[in-house]
Each structure stands twice: as C-alpha cells, then as structure tokens.
Design a protein around this motif. Structure first.
Motif, PDB file in Angstrom:
ATOM      1  N   LEU A 209       0.865  -1.176   0.000  1.00 26.54           N
ATOM      2  CA  LEU A 209       0.000   0.000   0.000  1.00 26.54           C
ATOM      3  C   LEU A 209       0.898   1.222   0.000  1.00 26.54           C
ATOM      4  CD1 LEU A 209      -2.753   1.403   0.222  1.00 26.54           C
ATOM      5  CD2 LEU A 209      -2.602   1.158   2.716  1.00 26.54           C
ATOM      6  N   THR A 237      -1.064  -1.230  -4.423  1.00 28.52           N
ATOM      7  CA  THR A 237      -2.103  -0.200  -4.506  1.00 28.52           C
ATOM      8  C   THR A 237      -1.465   1.147  -4.214  1.00 28.52           C
ATOM      9  OG1 THR A 237      -3.833  -1.733  -3.786  1.00 28.52           O
ATOM     10  CG2 THR A 237      -4.310   0.620  -3.605  1.00 28.52           C
ATOM     11  N   VAL A 287      -8.884   5.184   2.397  1.00 23.83           N
ATOM     12  CA  VAL A 287      -8.157   3.967   2.760  1.00 23.83           C
ATOM     13  C   VAL A 287      -8.978   3.191   3.787  1.00 23.83           C
ATOM     14  CG1 VAL A 287      -6.109   3.045   3.905  1.00 23.83           C
ATOM     15  CG2 VAL A 287      -5.877   4.893   2.250  1.00 23.83           C
ATOM     16  N   ASP A 291      -7.809  -2.370   2.480  1.00 22.89           N
ATOM     17  CA  ASP A 291      -6.543  -1.986   1.858  1.00 22.89           C
ATOM     18  C   ASP A 291      -5.354  -2.504   2.661  1.00 22.89           C
ATOM     19  OD1 ASP A 291      -7.437  -0.465  -0.415  1.00 22.89           O
ATOM     20  OD2 ASP A 291      -7.999   1.145   0.951  1.00 22.89           O
ATOM     21  N   CYS A 297       0.529  -6.513   5.059  1.00 23.06           N
ATOM     22  CA  CYS A 297       0.908  -5.621   3.969  1.00 23.06           C
ATOM     23  C   CYS A 297       2.067  -4.730   4.418  1.00 23.06           C
ATOM     24  CB  CYS A 297      -0.272  -4.747   3.525  1.00 23.06           C
ATOM     25  SG  CYS A 297      -0.741  -3.473   4.710  1.00 23.06           S
TER      26      CYS A 297
END
Length: 340
Positions: A209, A237, A287, A291, A297
C-alpha cells in the motif's frame, strides 16, 4: 568474474554502493573501496562486523556461535567478514558513515532541462558525470546554482542510469523554485550529494500500500521503475493525493508503469471539493481496513507531516497495524517570507 552491487546503509542515513566480486568477502570489498566496516578478527569469531542483510543471496563461509547464533543467521544477520554475495545485496550497517570513514558521495551533473509540470511543481532532468548508486525512494542534496545552498529531493528515476530526474514542489519565493522558474538553463552545473535516507523499497514479499501526497509521488516513481524492471508477484495499490486535478502531474507515466507491471492499482484523490472527481477529500477518507489486508501488507507513505500524522491516526482508528510501515515526511525548506 561476476561482480555484484552491495548497498551499505549506515545508521545516519547515508548509503554507499560498492562492487563485490563473487569470490570476495564484503568487508574486503568495502575496504578496497575505502570503507571500513567495523571488525576485529576477519575470521568469523568476534561478531564485530555483524550487520543485517535486507535483500539478496549470499554465502557465509564460517562463523562461531559466539559471534552469531543460528537463529540470527536465519533472521538475516550476517558477518560481513564471512559474507560472499551471490546477487546484488542491501546491508544495514549498525554504525555511522563517519565511523566507517566514508561520507556521502558528491557527483557533478549538468542540467538537461526543467519542465513546468503545473503551477505547483517542476520536473528537473540532469546528466550525471557517472551513475549514482541509490535505492529507489532515497534522496540527494542538490546544489542551487549561483548560491552556496542545497536542497533535498527524492529521485523520481530508476537507479543506475547516467540521467536522473526529480519532481520538485514550486514554493513561492523558494531558493530552488526561483532558480528553476526564472533562470535555469540547459548546461548549468549542479552537484548531487548522497544518496541518503531510510525510505526505500524493501523486497516485496506481501501486498503493498503506497500513499503519495503531492510531489511525494517522486520516490514512488523510482520504485515503480524498479518494479517494472525486476517484477513483483504481490499486488501494489498506489493512492496519489493532491489538491486539484492540475496537480496530478506525471499521471500518464504512473499509468504506463502500472500497465507494464500488471498488478498495480492507481487511485487518485483530490482535496478541493469544487473539483469534479470520483474521490475527493483526503487519503484517510478512502483507505479502508481492506486496503491493509488484515495487517499483512507493507505501507510506504511520502507526504507532508500532517498527512503522515493523519494516516498513522487513521490506522489506529481502523485497529489494523501493517506488517511494515515506512514513511518520509517532507517540509518546505523556506517560505516566501523566509526567503525575502
């Protein structure tokens, strides 16, 4: 004989890239290039040269458990006096560059051109006297022609090339902004000193992210260039947040790189409520916990301090902590009043 690039990241933020032959120990290669990684024995028995390998493949010839345990080796720690690379590597050195008797490298460059990308940003292109080794996301200090000052900017170009680009915010009255907007000419001489900074792309092992605020897009352009060359199996992303649509500079380049990589989702956000756009407000308005993939992540954030603080508070409110969170705050060096 095969030679590999070894990026040494010192604890004061300085990075130096050295070349190490496949049958050469990292400490020997560093010493050959006038960098003294702290060590006492050269034999893998004291542990003084212990560092952390963030990226790359290598062999460790020998070490005693008293110098480094098997658990530490499994985590990625290395004794650089026994480390022989099998690929390019990134090594975190727990010492300052000054202690290792090195310093940021100063490379002369020539201005190729300045692009007025919008009212709020410039693009600077320079030709380097020689390629500068850096990690995508890092920055350098660039001298301002006609002055004794310098300003710090992240590379927006890929590492290893003899041309470099930078995305620079136009600050009314700012020293670099006045140079770029009023008197910059092709052929002007500048000096780049660095690279520096702990904000750089680590190995991509989980979903990514990336959050860019304004000209904070620059390091992500460098990262995208790197990923476009080397590939990545994990989805990325990228949120790109600006004030107005006119400030969405380099968007065509972002989209082209995203298409080339194939697993990149680009989301733009405009703060100006008077603009026609699918997503308005701030990054924190869009967000979601989804996400963050349940915390599995890596988050990279580059933007002004209020954005960084707001995102950190937003994550806390969502109740999700990412596996890794790397951020870079940038402040305008000078305002119009300060420059007067």
């Amino acid at each position: 004989m095969t030679s590999y690039n070894i990026a040494l990241n010192f604890e004061d933020g300085v990075t130096r890239v050295i070349q190490c032959d496949e049958d050469e120990k990292v400490t020997e290669a560093a010493f050959r290039q006038k960098i003294n990684i702290p060590m006492d024995c050269r034999d893998g028995v004291c542990g003084t040269c212990k560092c952390f390998a963030e990226k790359g493949k290598y062999e460790l010839e020998f070490y005693l458990d008293e110098a480094m345990t098997e658990d530490e080796a499994a985590e990625g720690y290395v004794l650089t006096c026994q480390m022989m690379p099998q690929s390019d590597c990134v090594i975190r050195v727990p010492a300052s560059s000054a202690m290792c008797k090195t310093a940021p490298e100063a490379i002369s460059a020539e201005v190729l051109g300045v692009d007025r990308l919008s009212e709020t940003s410039f693009g600077l292109r320079v030709k380097l006297a020689k390629p500068m080794g850096f990690l995508p996301g890092q920055y350098v200090n660039i001298s301002v022609p006609g002055t004794e000052a310098h300003r710090s900017y992240s590379f927006s170009s890929a590492p290893g090339a003899d041309e470099a680009t930078f995305l620079i915010r136009n600050i009314p009255g700012g020293l670099m902004s006045r140079y770029l907007g009023e008197r910059a000419s092709a052929g002007d001489a500048v000096t780049l000193t660095g690279p520096m900074g702990a904000f750089y792309l680590r190995p991509i092992e989980r979903p990514q992210l990336w959050l860019a605020g304004g000209t904070g897009l620059a390091p992500f352009l460098s990262m995208l260039e790197q990923v476009a060359t080397h590939g990545a199996d994990q989805p990325i992303t990228l949120y790109y947040a600006v004030t107005r649509a006119a400030d969405l500079v380099e968007l065509d380049r972002v989209m082209a790189l995203a298409e080339a990589i194939g697993n990149v989702t680009v989301i733009t956000v405009l703060a100006d409520q008077n603009e026609e756009h699918a997503r308005k407000g701030f990054v924190t308005d869009h967000v979601t916990a989804e996400d963050l993939n349940g915390g599995d992540c890596d988050v990279y954030l580059c933007g002004p301090p209020p954005m960084v603080d707001a995102v950190r508070a937003h994550f806390a409110q969502l109740g999700v902590t990412p596996a890794a969170f790397h951020f870079e705050k940038f402040n305008p060096t000078e305002t119009e009043a300060a420059a007067a």
